[in-house]
Scaffold this motif. Structure first.
Motif, PDB file in Angstrom:
ATOM      1  N   PHE A 252       0.831  -1.204   0.000  1.00  0.00           N
ATOM      2  CA  PHE A 252       0.000   0.000   0.000  1.00  0.00           C
ATOM      3  C   PHE A 252       0.872   1.263   0.000  1.00  0.00           C
ATOM      4  O   PHE A 252       1.747   1.415   0.849  1.00  0.00           O
ATOM      5  N   LEU A 253       0.631   2.124  -0.989  1.00  0.00           N
ATOM      6  CA  LEU A 253       1.252   3.458  -1.012  1.00  0.00           C
ATOM      7  C   LEU A 253       0.133   4.466  -0.733  1.00  0.00           C
ATOM      8  O   LEU A 253      -0.782   4.610  -1.553  1.00  0.00           O
ATOM      9  N   PRO A 254       0.169   5.147   0.417  1.00  0.00           N
ATOM     10  CA  PRO A 254      -0.987   5.953   0.843  1.00  0.00           C
ATOM     11  C   PRO A 254      -1.269   7.219   0.025  1.00  0.00           C
ATOM     12  O   PRO A 254      -2.397   7.696   0.021  1.00  0.00           O
ATOM     13  N   GLY A 255      -0.283   7.788  -0.631  1.00  0.00           N
ATOM     14  CA  GLY A 255      -0.581   8.975  -1.441  1.00  0.00           C
ATOM     15  C   GLY A 255      -0.562  10.273  -0.661  1.00  0.00           C
ATOM     16  O   GLY A 255      -1.471  11.101  -0.768  1.00  0.00           O
ATOM     17  N   TYR A 256       0.498  10.476   0.096  1.00  0.00           N
ATOM     18  CA  TYR A 256       0.613  11.727   0.853  1.00  0.00           C
ATOM     19  C   TYR A 256       0.741  12.932  -0.082  1.00  0.00           C
ATOM     20  O   TYR A 256       0.461  14.057   0.308  1.00  0.00           O
ATOM     21  N   ASP A 257       1.170  12.696  -1.303  1.00  0.00           N
ATOM     22  CA  ASP A 257       1.313  13.820  -2.242  1.00  0.00           C
ATOM     23  C   ASP A 257      -0.003  14.170  -2.953  1.00  0.00           C
ATOM     24  O   ASP A 257      -0.029  15.042  -3.818  1.00  0.00           O
ATOM     25  N   LEU A 264       3.890  19.559  -5.423  1.00  0.00           N
ATOM     26  CA  LEU A 264       4.214  19.003  -6.741  1.00  0.00           C
ATOM     27  C   LEU A 264       2.986  18.566  -7.519  1.00  0.00           C
ATOM     28  O   LEU A 264       3.064  18.249  -8.696  1.00  0.00           O
ATOM     29  N   ALA A 265       1.830  18.480  -6.852  1.00  0.00           N
ATOM     30  CA  ALA A 265       0.640  17.978  -7.534  1.00  0.00           C
ATOM     31  C   ALA A 265      -0.553  18.872  -7.195  1.00  0.00           C
ATOM     32  O   ALA A 265      -0.422  19.832  -6.440  1.00  0.00           O
ATOM     33  N   HIS A 266      -1.713  18.524  -7.767  1.00  0.00           N
ATOM     34  CA  HIS A 266      -2.840  19.460  -7.682  1.00  0.00           C
ATOM     35  C   HIS A 266      -4.123  18.822  -7.182  1.00  0.00           C
ATOM     36  O   HIS A 266      -5.207  19.280  -7.497  1.00  0.00           O
ATOM     37  N   LEU A 267      -4.041  17.714  -6.459  1.00  0.00           N
ATOM     38  CA  LEU A 267      -5.265  17.203  -5.833  1.00  0.00           C
ATOM     39  C   LEU A 267      -5.462  17.917  -4.496  1.00  0.00           C
ATOM     40  O   LEU A 267      -4.568  18.614  -4.014  1.00  0.00           O
ATOM     41  N   LYS A 268      -6.658  17.740  -3.916  1.00  0.00           N
ATOM     42  CA  LYS A 268      -7.009  18.561  -2.750  1.00  0.00           C
ATOM     43  C   LYS A 268      -7.505  17.718  -1.590  1.00  0.00           C
ATOM     44  O   LYS A 268      -8.458  18.086  -0.901  1.00  0.00           O
ATOM     45  N   LEU A 269      -6.868  16.576  -1.362  1.00  0.00           N
ATOM     46  CA  LEU A 269      -7.315  15.726  -0.258  1.00  0.00           C
ATOM     47  C   LEU A 269      -6.896  16.299   1.088  1.00  0.00           C
ATOM     48  O   LEU A 269      -5.903  17.014   1.180  1.00  0.00           O
ATOM     49  N   THR A 270      -7.662  15.947   2.121  1.00  0.00           N
ATOM     50  CA  THR A 270      -7.208  16.191   3.491  1.00  0.00           C
ATOM     51  C   THR A 270      -6.723  14.858   4.053  1.00  0.00           C
ATOM     52  O   THR A 270      -6.979  13.792   3.480  1.00  0.00           O
ATOM     53  N   THR A 271      -6.064  14.933   5.197  1.00  0.00           N
ATOM     54  CA  THR A 271      -5.560  13.720   5.838  1.00  0.00           C
ATOM     55  C   THR A 271      -6.712  12.791   6.207  1.00  0.00           C
ATOM     56  O   THR A 271      -6.545  11.576   6.270  1.00  0.00           O
ATOM     57  N   ARG A 272      -7.884  13.367   6.427  1.00  0.00           N
ATOM     58  CA  ARG A 272      -9.071  12.555   6.764  1.00  0.00           C
ATOM     59  C   ARG A 272      -9.308  11.469   5.710  1.00  0.00           C
ATOM     60  O   ARG A 272      -9.576  10.313   6.028  1.00  0.00           O
ATOM     61  N   THR A 273      -9.191  11.857   4.449  1.00  0.00           N
ATOM     62  CA  THR A 273      -9.428  10.891   3.369  1.00  0.00           C
ATOM     63  C   THR A 273      -8.278   9.894   3.245  1.00  0.00           C
ATOM     64  O   THR A 273      -8.500   8.707   2.993  1.00  0.00           O
ATOM     65  N   HIS A 320      -3.421   2.745  17.648  1.00  0.00           N
ATOM     66  CA  HIS A 320      -3.199   3.764  18.674  1.00  0.00           C
ATOM     67  C   HIS A 320      -3.633   5.134  18.177  1.00  0.00           C
ATOM     68  O   HIS A 320      -3.570   5.417  16.987  1.00  0.00           O
ATOM     69  N   GLY A 321      -4.070   5.960  19.108  1.00  0.00           N
ATOM     70  CA  GLY A 321      -4.631   7.259  18.756  1.00  0.00           C
ATOM     71  C   GLY A 321      -3.615   8.195  18.117  1.00  0.00           C
ATOM     72  O   GLY A 321      -2.415   8.113  18.388  1.00  0.00           O
ATOM     73  N   TYR A 322      -4.098   9.053  17.243  1.00  0.00           N
ATOM     74  CA  TYR A 322      -3.251  10.089  16.640  1.00  0.00           C
ATOM     75  C   TYR A 322      -4.166  11.199  16.160  1.00  0.00           C
ATOM     76  O   TYR A 322      -5.132  10.945  15.437  1.00  0.00           O
ATOM     77  N   GLU A 323      -3.873  12.392  16.598  1.00  0.00           N
ATOM     78  CA  GLU A 323      -4.746  13.518  16.275  1.00  0.00           C
ATOM     79  C   GLU A 323      -4.161  14.353  15.136  1.00  0.00           C
ATOM     80  O   GLU A 323      -3.003  14.754  15.197  1.00  0.00           O
ATOM     81  N   VAL A 324      -4.971  14.571  14.101  1.00  0.00           N
ATOM     82  CA  VAL A 324      -4.534  15.426  12.983  1.00  0.00           C
ATOM     83  C   VAL A 324      -5.062  16.833  13.245  1.00  0.00           C
ATOM     84  O   VAL A 324      -6.223  16.994  13.612  1.00  0.00           O
ATOM     85  N   PRO A 325      -4.236  17.857  13.056  1.00  0.00           N
ATOM     86  CA  PRO A 325      -4.721  19.224  13.239  1.00  0.00           C
ATOM     87  C   PRO A 325      -5.854  19.535  12.256  1.00  0.00           C
ATOM     88  O   PRO A 325      -5.986  18.887  11.225  1.00  0.00           O
ATOM     89  N   LYS A 326      -6.635  20.539  12.584  1.00  0.00           N
ATOM     90  CA  LYS A 326      -7.750  20.910  11.701  1.00  0.00           C
ATOM     91  C   LYS A 326      -7.203  21.364  10.345  1.00  0.00           C
ATOM     92  O   LYS A 326      -6.264  22.143  10.277  1.00  0.00           O
ATOM     93  N   GLU A 327      -7.802  20.840   9.291  1.00  0.00           N
ATOM     94  CA  GLU A 327      -7.333  21.187   7.943  1.00  0.00           C
ATOM     95  C   GLU A 327      -8.440  21.902   7.190  1.00  0.00           C
ATOM     96  O   GLU A 327      -9.605  21.554   7.312  1.00  0.00           O
ATOM     97  N   THR A 328      -8.044  22.858   6.383  1.00  0.00           N
ATOM     98  CA  THR A 328      -9.033  23.602   5.599  1.00  0.00           C
ATOM     99  C   THR A 328      -8.612  23.620   4.145  1.00  0.00           C
ATOM    100  O   THR A 328      -7.819  24.468   3.720  1.00  0.00           O
ATOM    101  N   PRO A 329      -9.133  22.665   3.360  1.00  0.00           N
ATOM    102  CA  PRO A 329      -8.796  22.690   1.938  1.00  0.00           C
ATOM    103  C   PRO A 329      -9.368  23.944   1.284  1.00  0.00           C
ATOM    104  O   PRO A 329     -10.358  24.491   1.774  1.00  0.00           O
ATOM    105  N   PRO A 330      -8.750  24.407   0.219  1.00  0.00           N
ATOM    106  CA  PRO A 330      -9.116  25.711  -0.348  1.00  0.00           C
ATOM    107  C   PRO A 330     -10.531  25.775  -0.914  1.00  0.00           C
ATOM    108  O   PRO A 330     -11.131  26.843  -0.935  1.00  0.00           O
ATOM    109  N   PHE A 331     -11.073  24.657  -1.394  1.00  0.00           N
ATOM    110  CA  PHE A 331     -12.441  24.683  -1.940  1.00  0.00           C
ATOM    111  C   PHE A 331     -12.983  23.263  -2.026  1.00  0.00           C
ATOM    112  O   PHE A 331     -12.258  22.293  -1.805  1.00  0.00           O
ATOM    113  N   GLU A 332     -14.259  23.171  -2.370  1.00  0.00           N
ATOM    114  CA  GLU A 332     -14.884  21.854  -2.485  1.00  0.00           C
ATOM    115  C   GLU A 332     -14.998  21.449  -3.949  1.00  0.00           C
ATOM    116  O   GLU A 332     -14.842  22.267  -4.845  1.00  0.00           O
TER     117      GLU A 332
END
Ligand SMILES: [Zn+2]
Ligand SMILES: [Zn+2]
Length: 359
Positions: A252-257, A264-273, A320-332
């Motif tokens: 599995f390659l998770p796709g952090y980019d 380097l790329a133009h997708l708009k995912l948040t860590t949630r996805t 184990h728990g891990y908290e991601v900071p609040k993220e605000t993608p630029p648009f929907e």
């Protein structure tokens, strides 16, 4: 099936990882791999009873020779000895690159062997996922293809249904090349549209050849695609493919980019996805693959997004728990993006699924 919090997970490490040196302005910055390790350490992910740190061995030479041509290996060795020359335009050479690449790729093999022996159920490598390297050439920041090496190592254990779940934002062209006619490897690749994105492959029609036809599933996304369309495409495509294939091992390659902060790329995912995808893949590993799952970091060129994504995925593996900071993608996602994603999903369902006998 073990409950998530008891999954034995190996974290790969070698001091050799950090000997790489692509230069000061390269997107792969010095200290990248230790930044992931230090982050895991800081948030307590490495101190858990079910997590062990495994010393990564060098990629065995006989595996290397199966994956790459003698001419190419010779070229890398030469660059490594002299410090002169480059792997490719975007992949600089440096002194020691041969040993460095064998360590980052060897981590993947150490992880695979740990899983196959039953010592661990999952592994996480802070490096690896060099899916652009091909038999006779490197490129796209990749020297040797550890994904292909992992597949060959898994096949030796007589497992013949291997899923490469490649969510890196760039198409896994190298891996696809190796196994284009092999039904023993299903590669599902979600990536940005090859029309403008490196490596300009990964169109829906590239679905494999001969007996491997239908086993390479390429889902391209238009620029600016975000969480909603991505989750839609995942739900439509991935569960039926996994149920059909019943993979015995998942790489599995998770796709952090694919994160909205990536430069380097133009997708708009948040860590949630990214986490949601990891949860589904992890679950699938327990449903179909006796838990056999290896995670390779691959790309990710925003320092923050790389650490948040890694933390989220490691938390899924280990429970184990891990908290991601609040993220605000630029648009929907807008109507145009929805229309194109729906069109691509339907095309795969109508042209690739039937090849596999899926309707
Ligand atoms: Zn698990
Ligand atoms: Zn990438």
């Amino acid at each position: 099936m073990s409950s998530a919090s008891s999954c034995r997970t190996g974290f790969l490490w070698s001091p050799l990882f950090e000997t790489f040196d692509y230069g000061r302005n390269h997107p792969i910055a010095k200290g990248r791999f230790s930044s992931i390790r230090d982050h895991f350490d800081r948030v307590g992910l490495l101190a858990q009873a079910n997590v062990s740190t495994l010393e990564a061995e060098l990629l065995p030479e006989e595996l290397l020779r199966q994956v790459h041509s003698p001419e190419y290996i010779k070229k890398v060795k030469m660059i490594s000895e002299t410090g002169v020359g480059e792997i490719d335009l975007d992949t600089p050479g440096f002194r020691g690159i041969y040993e460095n690449a064998r360590s980052t790729c060897g981590a993947t093999i150490t992880g695979v062997r740990g899983v196959l022996s039953g010592e661990i159920e999952h592994f996480y490598s802070p490096t690896g996922g060099f899916h652009h390297a091909r038999h006779n050439a490197g490129g796209g920041f990749c020297v040797f293809n550890d994904v292909a090496a992992a597949v060959l190592e898994i096949k030796r254990a007589k497992l013949d249904r291997i899923l490469v779940a490649d969510f890196d934002v760039h198409h896994g062209n190298g891996t696809q090349d190796y196994f284009h006619d092999d039904p023993g490897v299903m590669q599902i690749s979600f990536h940005e549209d090859p029309e403008w994105m490196y490596p300009h492959t990964g169109r829906i029609g590239e679905c494999g050849d001969g007996p491997g036809k239908g086993y390479k599933i390429n889902m391209p996304f238009p620029m600016d695609s975000g969480d909603a369309v991505y989750a839609f495409a995942f739900d439509e495509l991935v569960p039926p493919l996994m149920e059909f294939y019943r993979p015995q091992f998942i790489i599995f390659l998770p796709g952090y980019d694919a994160h909205y902060l990536d430069r380097l790329a133009h997708l708009k995912l948040t860590t949630r996805t990214i986490k949601h995808v990891a949860e589904r893949i992890h679950q699938a590993a327990h449903t179909w693959s006796s838990g056999r799952l290896g995670v390779l970091t691959g790309g990710g060129y925003s320092d923050d997004a790389l650490l948040w994504g890694s933390g989220a995925v490691m938390s899924v593996l280990t429970g184990h728990g891990y908290e991601v900071p609040k993220e605000t993608p630029p648009f929907e996602d807008n109507d145009e993006i929805w229309a194109e994603v729906r069109r691509n999903v339907e095309e795969i369902q109508q042209s690739v699924f039937p090849v596999l006998g899926l309707s």
